[in-house]
Write a protein that holds these residues in place. Structure first.
Motif, PDB file in Angstrom:
ATOM      1  N   VAL A 146       0.842  -1.097   0.141  1.00 12.94           N
ATOM      2  CA  VAL A 146      -0.012  -0.020  -0.065  1.00 12.94           C
ATOM      3  C   VAL A 146       0.885   1.296   0.060  1.00 12.94           C
ATOM      4  N   SER A 147       2.236   0.982   0.405  1.00 12.21           N
ATOM      5  CA  SER A 147       3.217   2.335   0.311  1.00 12.21           C
ATOM      6  C   SER A 147       4.379   1.732   0.603  1.00 12.21           C
ATOM      7  N   ASN A 148       5.445   2.729   0.354  1.00 14.25           N
ATOM      8  CA  ASN A 148       6.756   2.102   0.592  1.00 14.25           C
ATOM      9  C   ASN A 148       7.155   2.686   1.972  1.00 14.25           C
ATOM     10  N   ASN A 149       6.356   3.068   3.037  1.00  9.92           N
ATOM     11  CA  ASN A 149       6.715   3.406   4.355  1.00  9.92           C
ATOM     12  C   ASN A 149       7.141   2.189   5.096  1.00  9.92           C
ATOM     13  N   GLN A 168       6.791  -3.944   6.930  1.00 11.95           N
ATOM     14  CA  GLN A 168       5.873  -3.165   5.929  1.00 11.95           C
ATOM     15  C   GLN A 168       4.519  -3.809   5.998  1.00 11.95           C
ATOM     16  N   VAL A 169       3.659  -2.693   5.829  1.00 14.21           N
ATOM     17  CA  VAL A 169       2.139  -3.047   5.677  1.00 14.21           C
ATOM     18  C   VAL A 169       1.713  -3.431   4.296  1.00 14.21           C
ATOM     19  N   VAL A 170       0.873  -4.518   3.865  1.00 22.15           N
ATOM     20  CA  VAL A 170       0.516  -5.118   2.661  1.00 22.15           C
ATOM     21  C   VAL A 170      -0.999  -4.985   2.890  1.00 22.15           C
ATOM     22  N   GLN A 171      -1.658  -5.225   1.726  1.00 27.38           N
ATOM     23  CA  GLN A 171      -3.146  -5.247   1.437  1.00 27.38           C
ATOM     24  C   GLN A 171      -3.368  -6.574   0.761  1.00 27.38           C
ATOM     25  N   VAL A 172      -4.265  -7.437   1.402  1.00 29.23           N
ATOM     26  CA  VAL A 172      -4.546  -8.844   0.890  1.00 29.23           C
ATOM     27  C   VAL A 172      -5.789  -8.773  -0.007  1.00 29.23           C
ATOM     28  N   SER A 173      -6.795  -8.039   0.564  1.00 29.46           N
ATOM     29  CA  SER A 173      -8.009  -7.619  -0.110  1.00 29.46           C
ATOM     30  C   SER A 173      -8.746  -6.515   0.490  1.00 29.46           C
ATOM     31  N   GLU A 174      -9.553  -5.748  -0.331  1.00 27.39           N
ATOM     32  CA  GLU A 174     -10.301  -4.708   0.099  1.00 27.39           C
ATOM     33  C   GLU A 174     -11.197  -4.803   1.215  1.00 27.39           C
ATOM     34  N   GLN A 175     -11.729  -6.178   1.354  1.00 30.13           N
ATOM     35  CA  GLN A 175     -12.559  -6.149   2.475  1.00 30.13           C
ATOM     36  C   GLN A 175     -11.653  -6.646   3.829  1.00 30.13           C
ATOM     37  N   GLU A 176     -10.656  -7.142   3.598  1.00 31.46           N
ATOM     38  CA  GLU A 176     -10.157  -7.779   5.105  1.00 31.46           C
ATOM     39  C   GLU A 176      -9.066  -6.816   5.468  1.00 31.46           C
ATOM     40  N   PRO A 177      -8.640  -6.960   6.732  1.00 30.85           N
ATOM     41  CA  PRO A 177      -7.683  -5.966   7.359  1.00 30.85           C
ATOM     42  C   PRO A 177      -6.281  -6.271   6.766  1.00 30.85           C
ATOM     43  N   ILE A 201       8.882  -3.990  -0.170  1.00 31.90           N
ATOM     44  CA  ILE A 201       8.361  -4.920  -1.172  1.00 31.90           C
ATOM     45  C   ILE A 201       7.489  -3.808  -2.274  1.00 31.90           C
ATOM     46  N   SER A 202       7.753  -3.596  -3.279  1.00 30.65           N
ATOM     47  CA  SER A 202       7.236  -2.685  -4.318  1.00 30.65           C
ATOM     48  C   SER A 202       6.330  -3.261  -5.456  1.00 30.65           C
ATOM     49  N   GLN A 203       6.010  -4.637  -5.527  1.00 28.26           N
ATOM     50  CA  GLN A 203       5.192  -5.258  -6.247  1.00 28.26           C
ATOM     51  C   GLN A 203       4.503  -6.112  -5.802  1.00 28.26           C
ATOM     52  N   SER A 257       9.207 -16.344   3.552  1.00 23.27           N
ATOM     53  CA  SER A 257      10.331 -17.250   3.069  1.00 23.27           C
ATOM     54  C   SER A 257      10.725 -17.209   1.744  1.00 23.27           C
ATOM     55  N   ASN A 258      10.200 -16.344   1.099  1.00 22.92           N
ATOM     56  CA  ASN A 258      10.184 -16.279  -0.386  1.00 22.92           C
ATOM     57  C   ASN A 258      10.364 -14.690  -0.777  1.00 22.92           C
ATOM     58  N   LEU A 259      11.077 -13.801   0.136  1.00 27.03           N
ATOM     59  CA  LEU A 259      11.185 -12.586  -0.145  1.00 27.03           C
ATOM     60  C   LEU A 259      12.655 -12.579  -0.869  1.00 27.03           C
ATOM     61  N   ASP A 260      12.751 -11.718  -1.934  1.00 29.82           N
ATOM     62  CA  ASP A 260      14.181 -11.490  -2.625  1.00 29.82           C
ATOM     63  C   ASP A 260      14.685 -10.348  -1.952  1.00 29.82           C
ATOM     64  N   ASN A 261      15.509 -10.525  -0.871  1.00 28.21           N
ATOM     65  CA  ASN A 261      16.109  -9.353  -0.168  1.00 28.21           C
ATOM     66  C   ASN A 261      17.126 -10.054   0.720  1.00 28.21           C
ATOM     67  N   PRO A 262      18.344  -9.317   1.150  1.00 30.16           N
ATOM     68  CA  PRO A 262      19.550  -9.827   1.850  1.00 30.16           C
ATOM     69  C   PRO A 262      19.171 -10.008   3.529  1.00 30.16           C
ATOM     70  N   TYR A 263      18.067  -9.568   3.896  1.00 35.08           N
ATOM     71  CA  TYR A 263      17.969  -9.378   5.297  1.00 35.08           C
ATOM     72  C   TYR A 263      17.331 -10.764   5.942  1.00 35.08           C
ATOM     73  N   PRO A 264      18.163 -10.898   6.915  1.00 33.41           N
ATOM     74  CA  PRO A 264      17.827 -12.410   7.615  1.00 33.41           C
ATOM     75  C   PRO A 264      16.691 -12.410   8.456  1.00 33.41           C
ATOM     76  N   HIS A 265      15.941 -13.384   8.785  1.00 33.05           N
ATOM     77  CA  HIS A 265      14.642 -13.157   9.550  1.00 33.05           C
ATOM     78  C   HIS A 265      14.995 -14.063  10.774  1.00 33.05           C
ATOM     79  N   PRO A 266      15.168 -13.413  11.915  1.00 30.62           N
ATOM     80  CA  PRO A 266      15.106 -14.202  13.258  1.00 30.62           C
ATOM     81  C   PRO A 266      14.043 -14.876  13.532  1.00 30.62           C
ATOM     82  N   TRP A 267      13.848 -15.948  14.110  1.00 28.24           N
ATOM     83  CA  TRP A 267      12.808 -16.615  14.274  1.00 28.24           C
ATOM     84  C   TRP A 267      12.977 -17.173  15.809  1.00 28.24           C
ATOM     85  N   GLN A 268      12.313 -16.429  16.751  1.00 25.71           N
ATOM     86  CA  GLN A 268      12.127 -16.856  18.104  1.00 25.71           C
ATOM     87  C   GLN A 268      10.931 -17.029  18.696  1.00 25.71           C
TER      88      GLN A 268
END
Length: 308
Positions: A146-149, A168-177, A201-203, A257-268
């Protein structure tokens, strides 16, 4: 011719004889005699001994004489009470750690089962009861930025480095949070006034990963968002974050688990394992045993000295 003694000389002789013949304890009959003084003082002494004020003074004196021993006994009684209280607290902490270990063991088993379960869609995640923890479920959903913020969750540690967790905030559908997506861990620089640049995420993309819910810190749970972008926040308070963006948000965060970026994802999902809690329990029980042994030894020595 034998001279006739005069009356004066006879009287003088008699007085001299009387003085000569007085008994050894001639003071017995006088006013200054010790016996006279004792006889006169005896009624007053008897009345003093029978009076209530005298008996009270004697009792007070006896109490004063025994007060040091009374103070010692009270001091040891206080020490015994403190020993019992401290020992009880240490034992209770040990049992609490055992309870936490059992809970973490069950929670770890539940996470393993969720990881082995089938992938859920976004609607299924939203339809879970609010009181149920959703951490560990796998999710696959389309997402549109929804934005690059970017939000930067402060004070994160990964592999010994301090930094931020980018969100980052993304939209799944217009009716859902809307959905909060974790982009990964970004190390912080030496200058805190300079925030890192994060690739958003830009696309539109189909995201797949696992969801989690961060536990609320009872000591500090406020969002405390700063004004600039990327926006640094101190706690992941999703209700306050929804108010900030003026949009409803899901109660979970997706760790893709399928983002194309170099940032690690800590899981705790479980900061401390069940083994850690068991180790802490052993420590509390050991402290309780050592404390009880030391206080029991001191009390034994004190009783032994009292018998002597």
């Amino acid at each position: 011719m034998t001279p006739v003694p005069s009356a004066t000389s006879s009287k003088t002789t008699t007085n001299t004889e009387n003085r000569t013949r007085r008994p050894k304890y001639w003071l017995i009959g006088t006013d200054v005699s010790p016996f006279t003084i004792i006889n006169r003082a005896r009624p007053r002494l008897n009345s003093m001994n029978s009076s209530s004020s005298t008996r009270t003074n004697l009792k007070i004196n006896k109490t004063d004489m025994g007060s040091p021993r009374l103070k010692v006994n009270l001091a040891w009684l206080f020490i015994v009470l403190v020993t019992v209280i401290v020992f009880s607290i240490l034992v209770k902490l040990g049992f609490w750690q055992l309870e936490r270990a059992q809970y973490k063991s069950q929670w770890q088993q539940q996470l393993s089962e969720r990881q082995a379960a089938s992938v859920l869609n976004y609607s299924q995640i939203l339809n879970f009861p609010k009181e149920e923890a959703l951490t560990g479920f796998k999710l696959k959903t389309p997402a549109t930025p929804v934005s690059n913020n970017i939000f930067l969750l402060d004070n994160q540690v990964y592999e010994g480095r301090v930094g931020y967790l980018a969100l980052q905030v993304v939209q799944v559908s217009e009716q859902e949070p809307w959905l909060l997506v974790e982009l990964g861990f970004i190390p912080a620089g030496l200058n805190r006034s300079q925030l890192p640049n994060v690739k958003p995420i830009s696309q539109p993309i189909v995201l797949e990963g696992r969801v989690y819910q961060k536990q609320i810190n009872p000591m500090s749970s406020e969002l405390m968002a700063e004004n600039a972008w990327p926006k640094r926040i101190q706690n992941l308070n999703i209700p306050q974050l929804a108010q900030l963006i003026d949009k409803p948000l899901a109660s979970v965060v997706l760790q893709p688990s399928n983002l194309d970026n170099p940032y690690p994802h800590p899981w705790q999902p479980i900061p401390l394992s069940s083994q850690k809690h068991q180790g802490y329990a052993v420590q509390w029980f050991s402290m309780a045993a050592v404390f009880a042994f030391l206080m029991g030894y001191l009390l034994f020595r004190k009783l032994k000295q009292s018998d002597k």
